[in-house]
Design a protein around this motif. Structure first.
Motif, PDB file in Angstrom:
ATOM      1  N   PRO A  58       0.828  -1.216   0.000  1.00  0.00           N
ATOM      2  CA  PRO A  58       0.000   0.000   0.000  1.00  0.00           C
ATOM      3  C   PRO A  58       0.862   1.265   0.000  1.00  0.00           C
ATOM      4  CG  PRO A  58       0.145  -0.873   2.217  1.00  0.00           C
ATOM      5  CD  PRO A  58       0.880  -1.852   1.342  1.00  0.00           C
ATOM      6  N   LEU A  59       0.378   2.261  -0.704  1.00  0.00           N
ATOM      7  CA  LEU A  59       1.098   3.525  -0.766  1.00  0.00           C
ATOM      8  C   LEU A  59       0.105   4.688  -0.859  1.00  0.00           C
ATOM      9  CD1 LEU A  59       0.781   4.174  -4.013  1.00  0.00           C
ATOM     10  CD2 LEU A  59       2.758   2.683  -4.188  1.00  0.00           C
ATOM     11  N   ALA A  68       4.048   1.770   6.043  1.00  0.00           N
ATOM     12  CA  ALA A  68       4.773   0.722   6.763  1.00  0.00           C
ATOM     13  C   ALA A  68       3.888  -0.493   7.011  1.00  0.00           C
ATOM     14  CB  ALA A  68       5.309   1.263   8.084  1.00  0.00           C
ATOM     15  N   LEU A  69       2.578  -0.273   7.154  1.00  0.00           N
ATOM     16  CA  LEU A  69       1.645  -1.353   7.450  1.00  0.00           C
ATOM     17  C   LEU A  69       0.497  -1.330   6.455  1.00  0.00           C
ATOM     18  CD1 LEU A  69       1.398  -1.018  11.356  1.00  0.00           C
ATOM     19  CD2 LEU A  69       2.746  -2.700  10.072  1.00  0.00           C
ATOM     20  N   ASP A  70      -0.023  -2.498   6.147  1.00  0.00           N
ATOM     21  CA  ASP A  70      -1.201  -2.619   5.300  1.00  0.00           C
ATOM     22  C   ASP A  70      -2.407  -2.795   6.209  1.00  0.00           C
ATOM     23  OD1 ASP A  70      -3.152  -3.081   3.474  1.00  0.00           O
ATOM     24  OD2 ASP A  70      -2.156  -4.772   2.478  1.00  0.00           O
ATOM     25  N   LEU A  71      -3.226  -1.742   6.315  1.00  0.00           N
ATOM     26  CA  LEU A  71      -4.393  -1.790   7.184  1.00  0.00           C
ATOM     27  C   LEU A  71      -5.567  -2.496   6.523  1.00  0.00           C
ATOM     28  CD1 LEU A  71      -4.239   1.837   8.646  1.00  0.00           C
ATOM     29  CD2 LEU A  71      -3.319  -0.287   9.613  1.00  0.00           C
ATOM     30  N   GLY A  72      -5.442  -2.772   5.224  1.00  0.00           N
ATOM     31  CA  GLY A  72      -6.461  -3.527   4.528  1.00  0.00           C
ATOM     32  C   GLY A  72      -7.790  -2.826   4.383  1.00  0.00           C
ATOM     33  N   VAL A 252      13.144   9.784  -2.127  1.00  0.00           N
ATOM     34  CA  VAL A 252      13.826   9.961  -0.855  1.00  0.00           C
ATOM     35  C   VAL A 252      12.784   9.980   0.259  1.00  0.00           C
ATOM     36  CG1 VAL A 252      15.277  11.490   0.535  1.00  0.00           C
ATOM     37  CG2 VAL A 252      15.695  11.254  -1.929  1.00  0.00           C
ATOM     38  N   GLY A 253      12.967   9.122   1.260  1.00  0.00           N
ATOM     39  CA  GLY A 253      12.018   9.102   2.345  1.00  0.00           C
ATOM     40  C   GLY A 253      11.839   7.709   2.883  1.00  0.00           C
ATOM     41  N   ASP A 254      11.256   7.634   4.079  1.00  0.00           N
ATOM     42  CA  ASP A 254      11.021   6.345   4.732  1.00  0.00           C
ATOM     43  C   ASP A 254       9.586   5.892   4.475  1.00  0.00           C
ATOM     44  OD1 ASP A 254      13.563   6.245   5.900  1.00  0.00           O
ATOM     45  OD2 ASP A 254      12.914   7.607   7.485  1.00  0.00           O
ATOM     46  N   PRO A 255       9.349   4.570   4.551  1.00  0.00           N
ATOM     47  CA  PRO A 255       8.009   4.061   4.303  1.00  0.00           C
ATOM     48  C   PRO A 255       7.078   4.325   5.476  1.00  0.00           C
ATOM     49  CG  PRO A 255       9.460   2.264   4.942  1.00  0.00           C
ATOM     50  CD  PRO A 255      10.314   3.490   4.798  1.00  0.00           C
ATOM     51  N   SER A 256       6.829   5.590   5.737  1.00  0.00           N
ATOM     52  CA  SER A 256       5.974   5.969   6.864  1.00  0.00           C
ATOM     53  C   SER A 256       4.671   6.577   6.407  1.00  0.00           C
ATOM     54  CB  SER A 256       6.711   6.971   7.749  1.00  0.00           C
ATOM     55  OG  SER A 256       7.055   8.123   7.009  1.00  0.00           O
ATOM     56  N   GLY A 257       4.565   6.791   5.069  1.00  0.00           N
ATOM     57  CA  GLY A 257       3.367   7.424   4.535  1.00  0.00           C
ATOM     58  C   GLY A 257       3.377   8.905   4.758  1.00  0.00           C
TER      59      GLY A 257
END
Length: 257
Positions: A58-59, A68-72, A252-257
């Motif tokens: 997810p993005l 970072a997480l898939d909340l579905g 550039v960036g972290d998978p934090s949304g």
């Protein structure tokens, strides 16, 4: 095509294949990431491929940053997209700007490895397939003429051309101009980057008719804060584009949304 022309074409193709084979013996194909041996020129070896942090769902549908997480629970906007929505509509990138992706970008940009552009463009086509399918034309983020003169090429244009060619879209090389030389963005804050780029881009009057009502796919090598893409997208929209989406190789960036 006459039989003689056909025979000539087959002979030329055979000679070209032999030349490629001979060249491969002298200069064996190497990994685009680390320089190790590979089967195909411009490909990544298994180690580099597995080391690249590819961006997948997810993005965030606006910035393209991975969660970072898939909340579905379906597409969700990131907090940044809610608080600070971009000028462009959607952004997508192949990978996070980690060691492997950074190495590819730097080799293309600073080591004159222009041969990497094709492989990188193919990966971008896969990551941005939805954006590409809905675009009417492709535009590269331009360099100012003095920077272009020093570097001798625009890495964004090297990526944009094969993307446009593979998608069957027109590449509008002159649709956007960088009219103001800006200082380097390195070390600037997000606000500083945005201020540095104010008024940097413009659609030339002679190009406005080519953009009227068209959905533009804007191409660059890396997205850092989005300031460059925002400034370019704002100029394209003012120049008559109906919408602007952004496709880059790295983010550039972290998978934090």
């Amino acid at each position: 095509m006459t039989p003689r022309q056909g025979a000539g074409a087959h002979a030329f193709a055979a000679l070209r294949g032999l030349a490629r084979g001979a060249l491969g013996l002298v200069y064996p194909p190497t990994c685009a990431g680390c320089g190790g041996a590979t089967a195909d020129s411009g490909a990544l070896c298994p180690a580099c491929w597995s080391g690249m942090r590819l961006i997948e769902a997810p993005l965030c549908p606006r910035y393209g940053t991975p969660f970072a997480l898939d909340l579905g629970i379906g597409p969700l906007l990131s907090p940044r997209a809610i608080a600070d929505p971009p000028v462009f509509g959607r952004a997508r990138a192949v990978a996070l700007y980690d060691e492997v992706a950074r190495g590819l970008v730097h080799r293309l940009k600073y080591e004159d490895r222009l041969d990497l552009a094709g492989a990188m463009a193919r990966m971008m086509l896969g990551s941005g397939r939805e954006l590409v399918a809905e675009a009417d034309c492709v535009v590269a983020v331009p360099l100012h003429r003095w920077r272009l003169w020093r570097r001798r090429f625009n890495q964004a244009a090297l990526l944009a051309r094969p993307i446009a060619r593979a998608a069957g879209l027109p590449f509008e090389a002159r649709a956007l101009a960088r009219i103001r030389a800006t200082r380097s963005q390195v070390g600037l804050s997000r606000a500083g980057r945005a201020e540095n780029l104010q008024g940097a881009f413009r659609v030339p009057d002679t190009q406005r008719a080519r953009l009227q009502g068209r959905r533009v796919l804007l191409v660059d090598d890396v997205t850092t804060t989005g300031a460059t893409a925002n400034a370019a997208a704002r100029a394209l929209l003012r120049g008559g584009a109906a919408s602007v989406d952004l496709l880059t190789f790295a983010l550039v960036g972290d998978p934090s949304g």
